[in-house]
Write a protein that holds these residues in place. Sequence first.
Motif, short mmCIF file in Angstrom:
data_model
loop_
_atom_site.label_atom_id
_atom_site.label_comp_id
_atom_site.label_asym_id
_atom_site.label_seq_id
_atom_site.Cartn_x
_atom_site.Cartn_y
_atom_site.Cartn_z
N UNK A 14 0.83 -1.20 0.00
CA UNK A 14 0.00 0.00 0.00
C UNK A 14 0.87 1.25 0.00
N UNK A 15 0.24 2.38 -0.34
CA UNK A 15 0.95 3.65 -0.24
C UNK A 15 1.34 3.88 1.21
N UNK A 16 2.54 4.43 1.45
CA UNK A 16 2.99 4.62 2.84
C UNK A 16 2.20 5.69 3.58
N UNK A 17 1.94 5.43 4.84
CA UNK A 17 1.31 6.43 5.70
C UNK A 17 2.18 7.68 5.71
N UNK A 18 1.55 8.85 5.77
CA UNK A 18 2.31 10.10 5.77
C UNK A 18 2.73 10.45 7.20
N UNK A 19 4.01 10.76 7.38
CA UNK A 19 4.54 11.16 8.68
C UNK A 19 4.52 12.68 8.77
N UNK A 20 3.69 13.21 9.66
CA UNK A 20 3.63 14.64 9.94
C UNK A 20 4.51 14.90 11.15
N UNK A 21 5.60 15.62 10.96
CA UNK A 21 6.55 15.89 12.04
C UNK A 21 6.23 17.23 12.67
N UNK A 22 6.01 17.21 13.98
CA UNK A 22 5.62 18.41 14.71
C UNK A 22 6.71 18.81 15.70
N UNK A 23 6.94 20.11 15.79
CA UNK A 23 7.84 20.63 16.82
C UNK A 23 7.09 21.61 17.72
N UNK A 24 7.34 21.50 19.01
CA UNK A 24 6.83 22.44 19.99
C UNK A 24 7.95 23.35 20.51
N UNK A 25 9.07 23.39 19.77
CA UNK A 25 10.22 24.15 20.23
C UNK A 25 10.00 25.66 20.17
N UNK A 26 9.00 26.12 19.42
CA UNK A 26 8.75 27.56 19.37
C UNK A 26 8.48 28.10 20.76
N UNK A 27 7.65 27.42 21.53
CA UNK A 27 7.33 27.87 22.88
C UNK A 27 8.36 27.40 23.91
#
Length: 325
Positions: free
Chosen positions: A183-196
Amino acid sequence: MAAAVGMSTRLRRSSVRCRAGKTTNSAAGVLRLRLRKSAETSTPLAAPCCHDGLSARLIAQSGLFDVAFVSGFSVAAGRLAKPDVGLLSFGEVMDQSRSIIEAAGDLPIIVDADTGYGNGVNCHRTVSLYAKLGFAGILIEDQEWPKSCGHVGPKRVVKKAEAVARIRAACDARDEVAAMTGQDPIMVFARSDARQAVGLSEALERAQCFADAGADALFIDALESEEEMSALCSVAPAIPKMANNLEGGGKTPLLPRGRLGELGYSIVAYPLSLLGVSIKAMQSALDELAEDRIPDSIPTLGEIRDVVEWPQYDALAAKYSSSED
């Protein structure tokens, strides 16, 4: 009528023709194509957030959206009536997610998987299991555990090397499951909370590192101005960016989708709309019941039956009945 709309919507979404003339039946493949079109037209996908099977079903039956998002904030509120501060276990979130993916039909769903629930090995397992369930995308963040909502309270993030290792593990799991299933690969959404937690420069640097590690989309939570939001879109320009329109009031400006498209965003989440209006509706209904009045806004029994697909159940029951009458 609502059930008919929901069924026809899912039938229309059951396959999407890609540029090579082939069709893809995986939710992840559909999401990738829709994000590509979003980038080409500068029209971000609107992703209302669900928190249980019913809210996911309503989004799908509306036929108005190309993707939905499982909000960790809303799942914590809906399942525990508690804040989004890491109280939910992986097993509880997975259980809730199974209900959501089943109720959503073919609508692509992105799930909030917090930190991946541990180190890189835990993150690898988390992504593998969600990919096998059929989720289109998964969000992994760089907070320490227990985490908290990105717009509330102080933030603590892990060191950059550990954050990147999480994303590498997520991407490896993505690729391994895709190779195993075809199957098509799941999309990895990378999140950063480093702004705060640290500052804008650190958050942007982490976003670039996540892109280099193989992330499919990038998100920095709690950016504080249009200028900061634009700065994210200058990082790894070919990779989709996600915005977060926190409706109840947060640190990030609430922008219309047209403006977000101009800045370079491909998708925007609406984390509190369904949860928030549900809270208000239930409070109003309780007030009316206390005054010995039936709430005016209640749907008919027939409408409720359609939402939960009771007619489809009746049809299946008739098909498999053992009665000779």
